[in-house]
Design a protein around this motif. Sequence first.
Motif, PDB file in Angstrom:
ATOM      1  N   THR A 185       5.409   1.025   5.735  1.00 20.75           N
ATOM      2  CA  THR A 185       5.864  -0.415   5.335  1.00 20.75           C
ATOM      3  C   THR A 185       7.082  -0.141   4.462  1.00 20.75           C
ATOM      4  O   THR A 185       7.348   1.139   4.043  1.00 20.75           O
ATOM      5  CB  THR A 185       4.648  -0.826   4.404  1.00 20.75           C
ATOM      6  OG1 THR A 185       4.307   0.083   3.630  1.00 20.75           O
ATOM      7  CG2 THR A 185       3.471  -1.694   5.136  1.00 20.75           C
ATOM      8  N   PRO A 210      -5.076   0.184  -0.027  1.00 19.65           N
ATOM      9  CA  PRO A 210      -5.092  -0.572  -0.923  1.00 19.65           C
ATOM     10  C   PRO A 210      -4.943   0.193  -2.316  1.00 19.65           C
ATOM     11  O   PRO A 210      -5.163   1.378  -2.403  1.00 19.65           O
ATOM     12  CB  PRO A 210      -6.503  -1.305  -1.203  1.00 19.65           C
ATOM     13  CG  PRO A 210      -7.528  -0.299  -0.599  1.00 19.65           C
ATOM     14  CD  PRO A 210      -6.253   0.563   0.394  1.00 19.65           C
ATOM     15  N   MET A 217       1.116   0.566   3.160  1.00 18.75           N
ATOM     16  CA  MET A 217       0.363   0.138   2.116  1.00 18.75           C
ATOM     17  C   MET A 217      -0.234  -1.457   2.244  1.00 18.75           C
ATOM     18  O   MET A 217       0.523  -2.307   2.680  1.00 18.75           O
ATOM     19  CB  MET A 217       1.234  -0.126   0.404  1.00 18.75           C
ATOM     20  CG  MET A 217       1.583   1.405   0.139  1.00 18.75           C
ATOM     21  SD  MET A 217       2.106   1.466  -1.430  1.00 18.75           S
ATOM     22  CE  MET A 217       3.974   0.214  -1.182  1.00 18.75           C
ATOM     23  N   ASP A 218      -1.214  -1.764   1.689  1.00 20.10           N
ATOM     24  CA  ASP A 218      -2.036  -3.080   1.505  1.00 20.10           C
ATOM     25  C   ASP A 218      -1.267  -3.907   0.312  1.00 20.10           C
ATOM     26  O   ASP A 218      -1.424  -3.550  -0.468  1.00 20.10           O
ATOM     27  CB  ASP A 218      -3.408  -2.956   1.552  1.00 20.10           C
ATOM     28  CG  ASP A 218      -3.978  -4.254   1.724  1.00 20.10           C
ATOM     29  OD1 ASP A 218      -3.433  -5.305   1.397  1.00 20.10           O
ATOM     30  OD2 ASP A 218      -5.381  -4.043   1.887  1.00 20.10           O
ATOM     31  N   ASN A 219      -0.527  -5.023   0.892  1.00 18.29           N
ATOM     32  CA  ASN A 219       0.254  -5.731  -0.337  1.00 18.29           C
ATOM     33  C   ASN A 219      -0.737  -6.913  -0.651  1.00 18.29           C
ATOM     34  O   ASN A 219      -0.208  -7.798  -1.287  1.00 18.29           O
ATOM     35  CB  ASN A 219       1.356  -6.163   0.296  1.00 18.29           C
ATOM     36  CG  ASN A 219       1.333  -6.998   1.186  1.00 18.29           C
ATOM     37  OD1 ASN A 219       0.466  -7.743   1.701  1.00 18.29           O
ATOM     38  ND2 ASN A 219       2.484  -7.303   2.018  1.00 18.29           N
ATOM     39  N   SER A 220      -2.089  -6.972  -0.381  1.00 21.42           N
ATOM     40  CA  SER A 220      -2.870  -8.305  -0.721  1.00 21.42           C
ATOM     41  C   SER A 220      -3.105  -8.453  -2.080  1.00 21.42           C
ATOM     42  O   SER A 220      -3.206  -9.688  -2.326  1.00 21.42           O
ATOM     43  CB  SER A 220      -4.006  -8.047   0.203  1.00 21.42           C
ATOM     44  OG  SER A 220      -5.070  -7.310  -0.237  1.00 21.42           O
ATOM     45  N   ARG A 221      -3.111  -7.544  -2.976  1.00 17.53           N
ATOM     46  CA  ARG A 221      -3.470  -7.927  -4.373  1.00 17.53           C
ATOM     47  C   ARG A 221      -2.073  -8.484  -4.950  1.00 17.53           C
ATOM     48  O   ARG A 221      -2.372  -9.601  -5.583  1.00 17.53           O
ATOM     49  CB  ARG A 221      -3.549  -6.450  -5.302  1.00 17.53           C
ATOM     50  CG  ARG A 221      -3.907  -6.655  -6.773  1.00 17.53           C
ATOM     51  CD  ARG A 221      -3.813  -5.772  -7.545  1.00 17.53           C
ATOM     52  NE  ARG A 221      -4.248  -6.409  -8.837  1.00 17.53           N
ATOM     53  CZ  ARG A 221      -4.033  -5.647  -9.970  1.00 17.53           C
ATOM     54  NH1 ARG A 221      -3.111  -4.674 -10.086  1.00 17.53           N
ATOM     55  NH2 ARG A 221      -4.229  -6.374 -11.038  1.00 17.53           N
ATOM     56  N   ASN A 280       0.764  -2.783  -5.166  1.00 16.08           N
ATOM     57  CA  ASN A 280       1.574  -2.351  -4.262  1.00 16.08           C
ATOM     58  C   ASN A 280       2.635  -3.465  -3.912  1.00 16.08           C
ATOM     59  O   ASN A 280       2.287  -4.714  -3.755  1.00 16.08           O
ATOM     60  CB  ASN A 280       0.815  -2.046  -2.939  1.00 16.08           C
ATOM     61  CG  ASN A 280      -0.214  -0.825  -2.986  1.00 16.08           C
ATOM     62  OD1 ASN A 280      -0.035  -0.051  -3.709  1.00 16.08           O
ATOM     63  ND2 ASN A 280      -1.345  -1.008  -2.261  1.00 16.08           N
ATOM     64  N   GLU A 300       4.717  -3.553   9.437  1.00 16.41           N
ATOM     65  CA  GLU A 300       4.882  -2.064   9.637  1.00 16.41           C
ATOM     66  C   GLU A 300       5.952  -1.854  10.563  1.00 16.41           C
ATOM     67  O   GLU A 300       6.227  -2.540  11.563  1.00 16.41           O
ATOM     68  CB  GLU A 300       3.852  -1.336   9.924  1.00 16.41           C
ATOM     69  CG  GLU A 300       2.622  -1.687   8.953  1.00 16.41           C
ATOM     70  CD  GLU A 300       1.346  -0.955   9.352  1.00 16.41           C
ATOM     71  OE1 GLU A 300       1.367   0.003  10.375  1.00 16.41           O
ATOM     72  OE2 GLU A 300       0.350  -1.253   8.841  1.00 16.41           O
ATOM     73  N   HIS A 319       5.540  -7.601   4.382  1.00  9.78           N
ATOM     74  CA  HIS A 319       4.624  -7.652   5.520  1.00  9.78           C
ATOM     75  C   HIS A 319       5.061  -7.078   6.784  1.00  9.78           C
ATOM     76  O   HIS A 319       6.430  -7.189   7.156  1.00  9.78           O
ATOM     77  CB  HIS A 319       4.594  -9.335   5.871  1.00  9.78           C
ATOM     78  CG  HIS A 319       4.058 -10.179   4.786  1.00  9.78           C
ATOM     79  ND1 HIS A 319       2.763  -9.758   4.221  1.00  9.78           N
ATOM     80  CD2 HIS A 319       4.238 -11.352   4.016  1.00  9.78           C
ATOM     81  CE1 HIS A 319       2.403 -10.797   3.080  1.00  9.78           C
ATOM     82  NE2 HIS A 319       3.284 -11.575   3.276  1.00  9.78           N
ATOM     83  N   ALA A 352      -5.286   2.872   8.218  1.00 11.85           N
ATOM     84  CA  ALA A 352      -4.993   1.376   7.818  1.00 11.85           C
ATOM     85  C   ALA A 352      -4.210   1.322   6.660  1.00 11.85           C
ATOM     86  O   ALA A 352      -4.163   2.443   5.859  1.00 11.85           O
ATOM     87  CB  ALA A 352      -6.440   0.558   7.717  1.00 11.85           C
ATOM     88  N   PRO A 353      -3.570   0.277   6.261  1.00  8.81           N
ATOM     89  CA  PRO A 353      -2.653   0.364   5.012  1.00  8.81           C
ATOM     90  C   PRO A 353      -3.620   0.304   3.816  1.00  8.81           C
ATOM     91  O   PRO A 353      -4.858   0.017   3.584  1.00  8.81           O
ATOM     92  CB  PRO A 353      -2.157  -1.194   5.147  1.00  8.81           C
ATOM     93  CG  PRO A 353      -2.137  -1.689   6.573  1.00  8.81           C
ATOM     94  CD  PRO A 353      -3.561  -0.961   7.168  1.00  8.81           C
TER      95      PRO A 353
END
Length: 303
Positions: free
Chosen positions: A202, A114, A272-276, A226, A232, A230, A111-112
């Motif tokens: 990503t 964090p 990478m998870d960009n949620s932050r 990160n 991949e 949005h 998974a991406p």
Amino acid sequence: MNKAREVLVIGGNRYFGRRLIARSLAAGDRVTVLNRGSTPPPPGAIALTADRNDERALTGALGGRTFDVVVDQVCYTPRQAEIARRVFAGRTGRYVMTSTVEVYAHLDSPAPVPESAVDPRAVVVDTTLPWDDPAFLEEHYGEGKRQAEAVLAAAPGLPYASVRVAHVLGGADDFTGRLAHYAERLRTGTPVAVPPVAQPATYIHVEEIAGFLYWAAGQDFTGPVNAASHGELTVGELCTAVAARLGTGEPVYEVTEGPEVSPFAFHRHYAMDNSRAVRLGFAFGDVRQWLPQAVAETLGKDA
């Protein structure tokens, strides 16, 4: 009227660094660019010349200057980070280091990932390694960035953020040659070397990362973040986009078990998870929406 910021950019004379400088100047910032003098900064920026590896020369070039924010585009090793920590603590209200997705290169996550997947406060720093050896640094690029982040995370009095940048695409000035690699193979019918299972990654557009760095310079969050659009992409999707631009047939692939594969043909999931960053207020684009534009920019009108 907002007071013009005093901004120092270390390095940054090509690709998205130049775009960052242009954005800051357009916003009315007073921008100083520090490098070794091989390339002049964009018009409107103040030029300082020094080798950032030479602490005495760096301190001398800066003189008594102070800054609202420092954006360090060329901090690759813990030694460089230690110099930055000593020189800029008390001299700037914010220090932003351009880091990389490569800090996660040793991981294999389905998974991406964090930011917490690599906590700089838990990274062991070893400044005795041969960081001045270009071959060693190239081979240990991700580790150098990890340790540089660790030095900054332990620095009292230096509010820092590290921007972990996804793979960057777009722009006529893309110097990496990675999309050109695919264009050459598609034109000639040469097979594209891929692993048995090519994993997605990503990406971020060159203008988007310049905008992100400009935005990050004006925020007050600290620690790693990160920066990735949005969505991949697989190497197959990249090849299809290049083929569509060139008007060639479908790409031919050659599966190899070895490490020598084409750019962006990853053996491991590289997302990478960009949620932050999203929670902090940055609005990313979607990679599939800007990909055709990025390919057109890089390959040019005559592609």
